[in-house]
Design an enzyme around this catalytic site. Structure first.
Site, mmCIF file in Angstrom:
data_model
loop_
_atom_site.group_PDB
_atom_site.id
_atom_site.type_symbol
_atom_site.label_atom_id
_atom_site.label_comp_id
_atom_site.label_asym_id
_atom_site.label_seq_id
_atom_site.Cartn_x
_atom_site.Cartn_y
_atom_site.Cartn_z
ATOM 1 N N HIS A 111 0.818 -1.230 0.000
ATOM 2 C CA HIS A 111 0.000 0.000 0.000
ATOM 3 C C HIS A 111 0.849 1.277 0.000
ATOM 4 O O HIS A 111 0.308 2.363 -0.185
ATOM 5 C CB HIS A 111 -0.928 0.031 1.216
ATOM 6 C CG HIS A 111 -2.016 -1.006 1.173
ATOM 7 N ND1 HIS A 111 -2.884 -1.114 0.111
ATOM 8 C CD2 HIS A 111 -2.374 -1.978 2.052
ATOM 9 C CE1 HIS A 111 -3.734 -2.118 0.343
ATOM 10 N NE2 HIS A 111 -3.442 -2.658 1.507
ATOM 11 N N ASP A 140 -2.818 -10.480 -2.669
ATOM 12 C CA ASP A 140 -3.397 -9.966 -1.422
ATOM 13 C C ASP A 140 -4.824 -9.521 -1.734
ATOM 14 O O ASP A 140 -5.116 -9.066 -2.845
ATOM 15 C CB ASP A 140 -2.565 -8.782 -0.926
ATOM 16 C CG ASP A 140 -2.964 -8.305 0.457
ATOM 17 O OD1 ASP A 140 -2.259 -8.634 1.418
ATOM 18 O OD2 ASP A 140 -3.990 -7.593 0.567
ATOM 19 N N HIS A 142 -6.414 -7.047 -0.781
ATOM 20 C CA HIS A 142 -6.518 -5.599 -0.994
ATOM 21 C C HIS A 142 -5.703 -5.211 -2.227
ATOM 22 O O HIS A 142 -4.639 -5.784 -2.479
ATOM 23 C CB HIS A 142 -5.990 -4.840 0.226
ATOM 24 C CG HIS A 142 -6.695 -5.190 1.501
ATOM 25 N ND1 HIS A 142 -6.222 -6.162 2.361
ATOM 26 C CD2 HIS A 142 -7.848 -4.730 2.027
ATOM 27 C CE1 HIS A 142 -7.066 -6.269 3.392
ATOM 28 N NE2 HIS A 142 -8.063 -5.418 3.209
ATOM 29 N N ASP A 192 -4.913 -12.766 2.878
ATOM 30 C CA ASP A 192 -6.168 -12.304 3.480
ATOM 31 C C ASP A 192 -7.383 -12.531 2.576
ATOM 32 O O ASP A 192 -8.494 -12.139 2.929
ATOM 33 C CB ASP A 192 -6.069 -10.829 3.917
ATOM 34 C CG ASP A 192 -5.294 -9.968 2.937
ATOM 35 O OD1 ASP A 192 -4.987 -10.442 1.821
ATOM 36 O OD2 ASP A 192 -4.994 -8.807 3.291
HETATM 37 ZN ZN LIG Z 1 -4.379 -7.127 2.436
#
Ligand SMILES: [Zn+2]
Length: 308
Positions: A125, A162, A164, A245
């Site tokens: 991120h 991931d 996200h 995740d």
């Molecule tokens: Zn994540």
């Protein structure tokens, strides 16, 4: 040839506030599961000290100094709404970068089959000039540029499963066609980026997944979008931003993968690394917040890497 595992005790000393999902116990759960006899053949190595100068491969100096200034002498400092720093966070983040860069060295020297880096804080991120989403610096992006500068890699692919979207990696390579960024992620979900229409210089391939989808939709995204993009790009190195995740047990998202899906996806990327990249494959831990889901998924992932 063996699969190498980089870890370091400093990764447990990046302390987050009580109740924070990105916590040291994540790495303890991974250590425990990899303690099993099935992983006796892993080549375990302590992550080397990172070279701070390599942070500049993906971030400007002024930002690096801004992050350094947020590191507290005691306690926990807030970096953004959900990102924090403790006194040892700088050393942890730089060591994570050192491990990722060393993994790149290893696969280019050809002395290991592939490498998994179990480090924290995660990185995907972190944008060029913004730490966010539990991430201080973008470790995967730095490692990709490290491969280009230190090992003359022309094209590096980063595959990010991931749950996200890796907004940071997308931001860093938005106008850099020498790096292919491919991501499967839940949408809508934090951080909000990752639409199919976000294509950068033609080097960004986003495959968003709707909440409550699972194995079939995930594998279809790989087969129809990610793997063809890799075949078209012909990378010299594949880096996996390996977050776990999207596992069905994870509390931060609603994608229903099992450890079998991570085993499968790992095998697919190993096959592509064999076809295009002289088997060069480096995997970097990103998210994964249910300790059992994380441990089982890492076991499946590393087990597949070891099968060669
Ligand atoms: Zn994540």
């Amino acid at each position: 040839m063996v699969t190498r595992l980089y870890t370091h005790p400093i990764f447990l000393e990046h302390i987050t506030p009580p109740g924070h999902p990105e916590r040291p116990d994540r790495l303890r759960a991974i250590e425990r599961v990899l303690d099993d006899e099935a992983f006796a053949g892993l080549d375990r190595a302590e992550a080397p000290e990172g070279d701070e100068a390599t942070i500049l491969y993906a971030h400007p100096q002024e930002f690096v100094e801004r992050v350094r200034a947020t590191i507290p002498d005691t306690g926990i400092a807030r970096v953004d709404a959900d990102t924090t720093a403790s006194p040892k966070s700088w050393q942890a983040a730089v060591t994570a970068i050192g491990a990722a860069n060393a993994a790149v060295d290893d696969v280019f020297r050809g002395n290991v089959a592939n490498v998994f880096v179990a480090a924290r804080p995660p990185g995907h991120h972190a944008e060029k000039t913004t730490s966010m989403g539990f991430c201080l610096f973008n470790t995967a992006a730095i490692a990709a540029r490290y491969a280009q500068r230190q090992h003359q890699a022309e094209r590096v692919a980063i595959v990010d499963w991931d749950v996200h979207h890796g907004n940071g990696t997308q931001d860093i390579f938005w106008d850099d066609p020498s790096v292919l960024y491919c991501s499967t992620h839940q949408m809508p979900l934090y951080p909000g980026t990752g639409a199919v229409s976000e294509t950068g210089a033609g080097n960004i391939v986003n495959a968003p997944l709707a909440p409550q989808t699972g194995s079939e939709v995930f594998r279809d995204a790989f087969l129809s979008r990610i793997l063809p993009a890799l075949d078209n790009f012909v990378p010299d190195l594949i880096i996996i931003s390996a977050g776990f995740d999207a596992h069905h047990r994870d509390p931060l998202a609603e994608i229903n993968l099992t450890e079998d899906d991570f085993d499968w996806a790992t095998g697919q990327l190993m096959q592509r690394a064999g076809r295009h990249s002289d088997n060069r494959l480096v995997s970097l831990l990103e998210g994964g917040y249910d300790l059992q889901g994380l441990a089982f998924s890492v076991a499946a992932h590393v087990g597949r890497l070891m099968k060669g």
